[in-house]
Design a protein around this motif. Structure first.
Motif, PDB file in Angstrom:
ATOM      1  N   VAL A 214      55.070   2.773  -4.500  1.00 48.22           N
ATOM      2  CA  VAL A 214      54.560   1.496  -4.982  1.00 48.22           C
ATOM      3  C   VAL A 214      53.066   1.429  -4.714  1.00 48.22           C
ATOM      4  N   ASN A 215      52.336   0.754  -5.607  1.00 45.61           N
ATOM      5  CA  ASN A 215      50.933   0.422  -5.347  1.00 45.61           C
ATOM      6  C   ASN A 215      50.766  -1.083  -5.515  1.00 45.61           C
ATOM      7  N   HIS A 216      49.899  -1.659  -4.703  1.00 48.28           N
ATOM      8  CA  HIS A 216      49.718  -3.115  -4.649  1.00 48.28           C
ATOM      9  C   HIS A 216      48.227  -3.411  -4.583  1.00 48.28           C
ATOM     10  N   GLN A 217      47.720  -4.161  -5.559  1.00 48.59           N
ATOM     11  CA  GLN A 217      46.316  -4.568  -5.628  1.00 48.59           C
ATOM     12  C   GLN A 217      46.206  -6.089  -5.631  1.00 48.59           C
ATOM     13  N   VAL A 218      45.199  -6.625  -4.932  1.00 42.99           N
ATOM     14  CA  VAL A 218      44.962  -8.069  -4.899  1.00 42.99           C
ATOM     15  C   VAL A 218      43.468  -8.330  -5.049  1.00 42.99           C
ATOM     16  N   VAL A 219      43.108  -9.154  -6.020  1.00 46.91           N
ATOM     17  CA  VAL A 219      41.744  -9.686  -6.120  1.00 46.91           C
ATOM     18  C   VAL A 219      41.735 -11.019  -5.389  1.00 46.91           C
ATOM     19  N   TRP A 220      40.776 -11.226  -4.467  1.00 46.64           N
ATOM     20  CA  TRP A 220      40.807 -12.451  -3.672  1.00 46.64           C
ATOM     21  C   TRP A 220      39.390 -12.829  -3.236  1.00 46.64           C
ATOM     22  N   GLY A 221      39.280 -14.058  -2.676  1.00 44.72           N
ATOM     23  CA  GLY A 221      37.995 -14.556  -2.201  1.00 44.72           C
ATOM     24  C   GLY A 221      37.061 -14.893  -3.351  1.00 44.72           C
ATOM     25  N   GLY A 222      35.771 -14.965  -3.055  1.00 45.32           N
ATOM     26  CA  GLY A 222      34.781 -15.214  -4.074  1.00 45.32           C
ATOM     27  C   GLY A 222      34.340 -16.666  -4.157  1.00 45.32           C
ATOM     28  N   TYR A 223      33.433 -16.906  -5.090  1.00 48.95           N
ATOM     29  CA  TYR A 223      32.767 -18.210  -5.230  1.00 48.95           C
ATOM     30  C   TYR A 223      32.647 -18.541  -6.710  1.00 48.95           C
ATOM     31  N   SER A 224      32.950 -19.820  -7.074  1.00 48.11           N
ATOM     32  CA  SER A 224      32.843 -20.229  -8.476  1.00 48.11           C
ATOM     33  C   SER A 224      32.570 -21.720  -8.580  1.00 48.11           C
ATOM     34  N   ASP A 225      31.422 -22.074  -9.166  1.00 44.48           N
ATOM     35  CA  ASP A 225      31.133 -23.479  -9.471  1.00 44.48           C
ATOM     36  C   ASP A 225      31.975 -23.976 -10.645  1.00 44.48           C
ATOM     37  N   GLU A 226      32.297 -23.070 -11.578  1.00 41.80           N
ATOM     38  CA  GLU A 226      32.988 -23.471 -12.804  1.00 41.80           C
ATOM     39  C   GLU A 226      34.388 -24.010 -12.530  1.00 41.80           C
ATOM     40  N   LEU A 227      35.014 -23.564 -11.454  1.00 41.73           N
ATOM     41  CA  LEU A 227      36.385 -23.974 -11.173  1.00 41.73           C
ATOM     42  C   LEU A 227      36.477 -25.321 -10.464  1.00 41.73           C
ATOM     43  N   VAL A 228      35.357 -25.818  -9.951  1.00 42.33           N
ATOM     44  CA  VAL A 228      35.369 -27.102  -9.245  1.00 42.33           C
ATOM     45  C   VAL A 228      35.749 -28.216 -10.225  1.00 42.33           C
ATOM     46  N   GLY A 229      36.720 -29.023  -9.834  1.00 44.49           N
ATOM     47  CA  GLY A 229      37.199 -30.101 -10.689  1.00 44.49           C
ATOM     48  C   GLY A 229      38.328 -29.714 -11.619  1.00 44.49           C
ATOM     49  N   SER A 230      38.711 -28.431 -11.604  1.00 46.10           N
ATOM     50  CA  SER A 230      39.782 -27.961 -12.485  1.00 46.10           C
ATOM     51  C   SER A 230      41.162 -28.174 -11.869  1.00 46.10           C
ATOM     52  N   GLY A 231      41.201 -28.482 -10.583  1.00 41.90           N
ATOM     53  CA  GLY A 231      42.474 -28.576  -9.887  1.00 41.90           C
ATOM     54  C   GLY A 231      42.984 -27.245  -9.374  1.00 41.90           C
ATOM     55  N   LEU A 232      42.218 -26.172  -9.649  1.00 39.90           N
ATOM     56  CA  LEU A 232      42.629 -24.843  -9.225  1.00 39.90           C
ATOM     57  C   LEU A 232      42.048 -24.443  -7.878  1.00 39.90           C
ATOM     58  N   VAL A 233      41.029 -25.171  -7.414  1.00 45.20           N
ATOM     59  CA  VAL A 233      40.399 -24.860  -6.131  1.00 45.20           C
ATOM     60  C   VAL A 233      40.111 -26.157  -5.391  1.00 45.20           C
ATOM     61  N   THR A 234      39.983 -26.049  -4.069  1.00 49.90           N
ATOM     62  CA  THR A 234      39.609 -27.207  -3.265  1.00 49.90           C
ATOM     63  C   THR A 234      38.116 -27.239  -2.988  1.00 49.90           C
ATOM     64  N   SER A 235      37.419 -26.115  -3.243  1.00 54.27           N
ATOM     65  CA  SER A 235      35.967 -26.019  -3.074  1.00 54.27           C
ATOM     66  C   SER A 235      35.492 -24.839  -3.900  1.00 54.27           C
ATOM     67  N   PRO A 236      34.162 -24.676  -4.041  1.00 58.69           N
ATOM     68  CA  PRO A 236      33.681 -23.513  -4.796  1.00 58.69           C
ATOM     69  C   PRO A 236      34.118 -22.185  -4.190  1.00 58.69           C
ATOM     70  N   TYR A 237      34.440 -22.190  -2.905  1.00 58.55           N
ATOM     71  CA  TYR A 237      34.854 -20.958  -2.233  1.00 58.55           C
ATOM     72  C   TYR A 237      36.366 -20.814  -2.293  1.00 58.55           C
ATOM     73  N   LEU A 238      36.848 -19.774  -2.927  1.00 61.86           N
ATOM     74  CA  LEU A 238      38.276 -19.531  -2.973  1.00 61.86           C
ATOM     75  C   LEU A 238      38.758 -19.054  -1.607  1.00 61.86           C
ATOM     76  N   PRO A 239      40.054 -19.197  -1.296  1.00 64.68           N
ATOM     77  CA  PRO A 239      40.559 -18.835   0.025  1.00 64.68           C
ATOM     78  C   PRO A 239      40.105 -17.436   0.445  1.00 64.68           C
ATOM     79  N   ASN A 240      39.458 -17.349   1.626  1.00 65.17           N
ATOM     80  CA  ASN A 240      38.904 -16.059   2.048  1.00 65.17           C
ATOM     81  C   ASN A 240      38.926 -15.862   3.561  1.00 65.17           C
ATOM     82  N   SER A 241      39.788 -16.617   4.265  1.00 66.15           N
ATOM     83  CA  SER A 241      39.842 -16.485   5.720  1.00 66.15           C
ATOM     84  C   SER A 241      40.728 -15.311   6.125  1.00 66.15           C
TER      85      SER A 241
END
Length: 519
Positions: A214-241
């Motif tokens: 099996v192989n497993h890939q995940v794209v994660w973290g990052g920053y996006s102003d465009e997603l603010v207000g879309s209901g998809l993020v709580t801040s410009p910073y996507l979960p990255n802890s």
């Protein structure tokens, strides 16, 4: 990739070159290879035909015509140190210049590596294909095909199948664990998590083997102003802890891990998973007779739980390779593949009903709008292609508007019965012929369905002149309703200098054919 995107990486390039040169002088017994190539791409249209630019690790631009100049160096391990269980170092670098797309300077490889025992650690960009398949003639591995520019990462791996001692060699494993940096246009500074694990049943010397993994890939973290207000993020910073990282490496839904504070996440995160997950579950069989070898493989695609519940089991890559043991056979290798991504578990997604958890929408993602791509090219199979916008920009909206495809693919390779004093070895050929039916997406179906044929024939002639060079010629064709109809070609000359162990041990021979430098 423009020169500005490469600036700031030049110090790393020079560091790799210095490392390779320094190590080649100190440890002359290590294999050290330098290559140089120049060539010309041509097309009857403005776009380079599909098979001339596909699965080339991002070095061939979409636009045509194009003149290319490539140079690279590779330093492999000192086997005497490896045999004595001592650490050995190596690395590689390649620089590519293209005249198309207003000029490009690309760095498809720049890495350093170290090996101790069965473990290898490398950092940088390195050409790779992930999954069980025939990598030479394939249409491309489902999840990691070599279509995009290599993603910079740090990777620890067991590179070769290694026997587990208590099984007396009947079970061998290999695998990898990596962290990478993907960048991104819509969500910037995204990261990559990747891991693989594969096993082999049967001793290395056996005629029959069974493989699985099996192989497993995940794209994660990052920053996006465009997603603010879309209901998809709580801040410009996507979960990255670090807690997010522990969640995503498990592959479980965030709501089920018990290690995160749910107040920090949107309903999208909790309903799905932190990050964009995808990969394949692979199985393969091989058998070697006295005259031929046979290799049968299957890659089952996954991005959501639909594969777990069996609703998207029809999706994946199926291949059969037959190869003659005679290296000079006219038809030495035949490959037949079938790629299907049309099921996706059905046309609807209902999270609480496993049998209707469909509409997987391969390579697209609501948060990570760049999808499963790197610098606008699919990391996985090239038959899930980027969507072109009204002004030719890509990606447009999501990454792709065509992830429901069926592909029939044929590959052939062998040697041609031509010889003479001008040739240093036989002329070889490869051809790839692909017929695809492209249905679009469930939400945006193509009406009518778009049928596409793409093919290529490549002939390589090793010439004895100039100490040995390789002349390569390719002719490619696109016909259909997905891409612009075009006929194109490539003509290139490549020179390789390879310093062998024999030359490192003895320089007494004055005969160039025995000097230790070979084509």
């Amino acid at each position: 990739m423009t020169p500005s995107l490469l600036s700031g990486r030049w110090p790393f390039v020079f560091l790799v070159i210095s490392f390779l040169a320094g190590n080649s002088l100190v440890r002359a017994q290590q294999p050290f290879q330098v290559t140089a190539e120049t060539g010309q791409y041509m097309s009857s249209g403005e776009q380079t035909p599909f098979w001339l630019r596909t699965n080339q690790f991002g070095i061939v631009p979409l636009q045509s015509p194009n003149t290319t100049l490539r140079a690279g160096a590779q330093l492999d391990y000192d086997t005497t140190r490896l045999n004595n269980r001592r650490i050995s170092f190596g690395g590689g670098v390649q620089i590519v210049g293209n005249t198309a797309a207003n000029g490009q300077v690309i760095l498809p490889e720049a890495f350093v590596k170290a090996r101790l025992g069965i473990f290898e650690l490398y950092a940088g960009r390195r050409r790779e294909v992930v999954g069980l398949l025939d990598s030479t003639l394939s249409s491309g591995s489902y999840s990691w095909s070599g279509n995009a520019l290599p993603i910079p990462k740090i990777q620890l791996e067991i590179r070769d199948y290694t026997p587990i001692k208590f099984t007396k060699g009947w079970l061998s494993i290999k695998g990898s664990y990596a962290h990478g940096w993907m960048g991104g246009r819509y969500v910037r500074h995204t990261m990559l998590h990747q891991k693989t694990l594969y096993g082999r049943l049967g001793k290395a010397e056996n005629r029959f083997h069974v493989y699985g993994g099996v192989n497993h890939q995940v794209v994660w973290g990052g920053y996006s102003d465009e997603l603010v207000g879309s209901g998809l993020v709580t801040s410009p910073y996507l979960p990255n802890s670090f807690r997010d990282y522990l969640s995503l490496i498990s592959g479980f839904r965030a709501v089920n891990t018990g290690i995160i504070d749910q107040s920090l996440y949107t309903d999208f995160d909790l309903t799905n998973r932190v990050g964009n997950h995808l990969g394949s579950i692979d199985i393969a069989f091989d058998y070697t007779s006295n005259t031929h070898s046979f290799y049968l493989y299957r890659q089952s695609a996954y991005e959501t739980g639909s594969l777990f519940y069996g609703t998207s089991i029809a999706d994946g890559l199926l291949g059969l390779r037959i190869r003659a043991n005679d290296e000079l056979a006219l038809v030495r290798q035949v490959l037949i593949e079938f790629l299907n991504t049309t099921s996706q578990g059905g046309p609807e997604f209902v999270i609480d009903d496993p049998q209707r958890r469909g509409k997987v929408d391969y390579f697209n993602h609501a948060q990570f709008r760049d999808g499963w791509s790197y610098l606008y090219r699919a990391v996985g199979t090239p038959f899930i292609s980027p969507a072109l916008g009204p002004n030719g920009e890509f990606p447009y909206g999501g990454f792709t508007n065509n992830n429901r495809v069926r592909v029939f693919h044929l590959g052939l390779a062998g040697s041609l019965p031509f010889g003479g004093a001008a040739l240093s070895s036989p002329i070889t050929y490869e051809t790839k012929l692909s017929m695809s039916r492209n249905l679009g997406r469930y939400d945006e179906p193509f009406r009518p369905i778009r049928n596409q044929f793409s093919g290529i024939l490549t002939i390589a002639a090793p010439l004895a002149i100039l100490g040995g060079i390789q002349l390569t010629g390719s002719v490619a064709l696109d016909r259909g309703t997905l891409y612009t109809n075009a006929v194109g070609g490539y003509l290139g000359i490549r020179k390789t200098w390879a310093n062998s162990v024999r030359r490192a041990q003895s320089t007494s021979s004055s005969n160039p054919s025995r000097s230790g430098f070979r084509e």
